[in-house]
Design an enzyme around this catalytic site. Structure first.
Site, PDB file in Angstrom:
ATOM      1  N   GLU A 114     -21.606  39.430  29.872  1.00  0.00           N
ATOM      2  CA  GLU A 114     -20.365  40.188  29.741  1.00  0.00           C
ATOM      3  C   GLU A 114     -19.783  40.074  28.336  1.00  0.00           C
ATOM      4  O   GLU A 114     -19.177  41.020  27.828  1.00  0.00           O
ATOM      5  CB  GLU A 114     -19.360  39.734  30.798  1.00  0.00           C
ATOM      6  CG  GLU A 114     -19.791  40.149  32.204  1.00  0.00           C
ATOM      7  CD  GLU A 114     -18.854  39.699  33.287  1.00  0.00           C
ATOM      8  OE1 GLU A 114     -18.353  40.567  34.034  1.00  0.00           O
ATOM      9  OE2 GLU A 114     -18.619  38.477  33.397  1.00  0.00           O
ATOM     10  N   GLU A 134     -24.129  36.894  39.370  1.00  0.00           N
ATOM     11  CA  GLU A 134     -22.943  36.293  39.997  1.00  0.00           C
ATOM     12  C   GLU A 134     -22.967  36.302  41.516  1.00  0.00           C
ATOM     13  O   GLU A 134     -22.480  35.354  42.155  1.00  0.00           O
ATOM     14  CB  GLU A 134     -21.675  37.015  39.508  1.00  0.00           C
ATOM     15  CG  GLU A 134     -21.184  36.572  38.141  1.00  0.00           C
ATOM     16  CD  GLU A 134     -21.805  37.330  36.989  1.00  0.00           C
ATOM     17  OE1 GLU A 134     -21.291  37.228  35.866  1.00  0.00           O
ATOM     18  OE2 GLU A 134     -22.821  38.034  37.213  1.00  0.00           O
TER      19      GLU A 134
END
Length: 250
Positions: A114, A134
């Site tokens: 990210e 995740e």
């Protein structure tokens, strides 16, 4: 060294007149992003908002960033999630006035991916491994992947990556447009600096406005307003005059 301990220099910053090179350096946890590193990135953003320069983000030791620091992440609750600890700093990096380049060597996973997605330009080495695993840890990629990744690779590919936790290798990341180029690891820094050299040779204001125009998307009114300002710029007149004079001398 545990993830709870403070690293000596978790973010090494090389400041130059026209660029800043920020290197994540937490070798014991493969450059995992903890709260201390987030605070240091905020401080760096403050510098670059006041004194705009191109930012290159890299990782030390053959790893870009293995993700968020799981030791800290495990202890965070709902209030921490709503605070958007990583989300806010990645948004601030994305909004910096001058371009941001991510030079990705090795793993860029979870929060590390990210961070890379927040950059304007991403280049990598052949050992690049990038993805958002995740859901395998019982959370979602909430610091930018769910909105930036579709913009970069399209909704279908973003959905595959985020829902399966798939990690892309360098060849696939290049084919998908997640990175714009792959360079040997020992040439990655030079390739990043070559990009910076090309950027800083241009008009800084036009570069900043181009970045703002890219964020404006289909808002043509906003883009034309930026162009209107540049049309009145002395630098535009100087550069175009120099171009015409060079052409006349040929």
């Amino acid at each position: 060294m545990s993830g709870q301990q403070r690293d000596a220099e978790p973010l090494r910053v090389d400041r130059r007149d026209d660029r800043v090179i920020a290197t994540l350096d937490r070798p014991a946890v493969r450059n995992a992003i903890d709260r201390d590193l987030v605070d240091r990135l905020h401080a760096l953003c403050g510098e670059l908002e006041a004194d705009p320069r191109v930012l290159v983000i890299a990782g030390a030791g053959g790893v870009f960033a293995s993700g968020a620091d799981i030791a800290q992440l495990r202890e965070r609750g709902a209030a921490d999630a709503l605070e958007g600890i990583n989300t806010r700093v990645f948004a601030r990096i994305r909004a910096l006035p001058m371009p941001v380049i991510a030079a990705i060597d090795g793993y860029a996973l979870g929060g590390g991916a990210e961070l890379a997605y927040a950059a304007d330009i991403r280049i990598g080495s052949p050992s690049l491994k990038i993805g958002s695993p995740e859901t395998g840890l019982g959370i979602i990629a909430a610091a930018g992947a769910t909105w930036r990744l579709p913009e970069i690779v399209g909704e279908a590919r973003a959905a595959e990556l985020l829902l399966t936790g798939r990690v892309l290798d360098a060849e696939t990341a290049l084919a998908w447009g997640l990175v714009s180029a792959i360079h040997p690891a020992d040439e990655l820094d030079a390739a990043a600096h070559a990009l910076v050299d090309r950027i800083v040779a241009n008009d800084p204001l036009a570069t900043q406005y181009t970045k703002r125009a890219l964020r404006a998307g289909h808002d043509t009114g906003a883009v034309l307003a930026l162009q209107a300002e540049l049309f009145e710029s002395p630098e535009k007149h100087r550069r175009m005059t120099r171009f015409l004079e060079r052409r006349q001398r040929r």
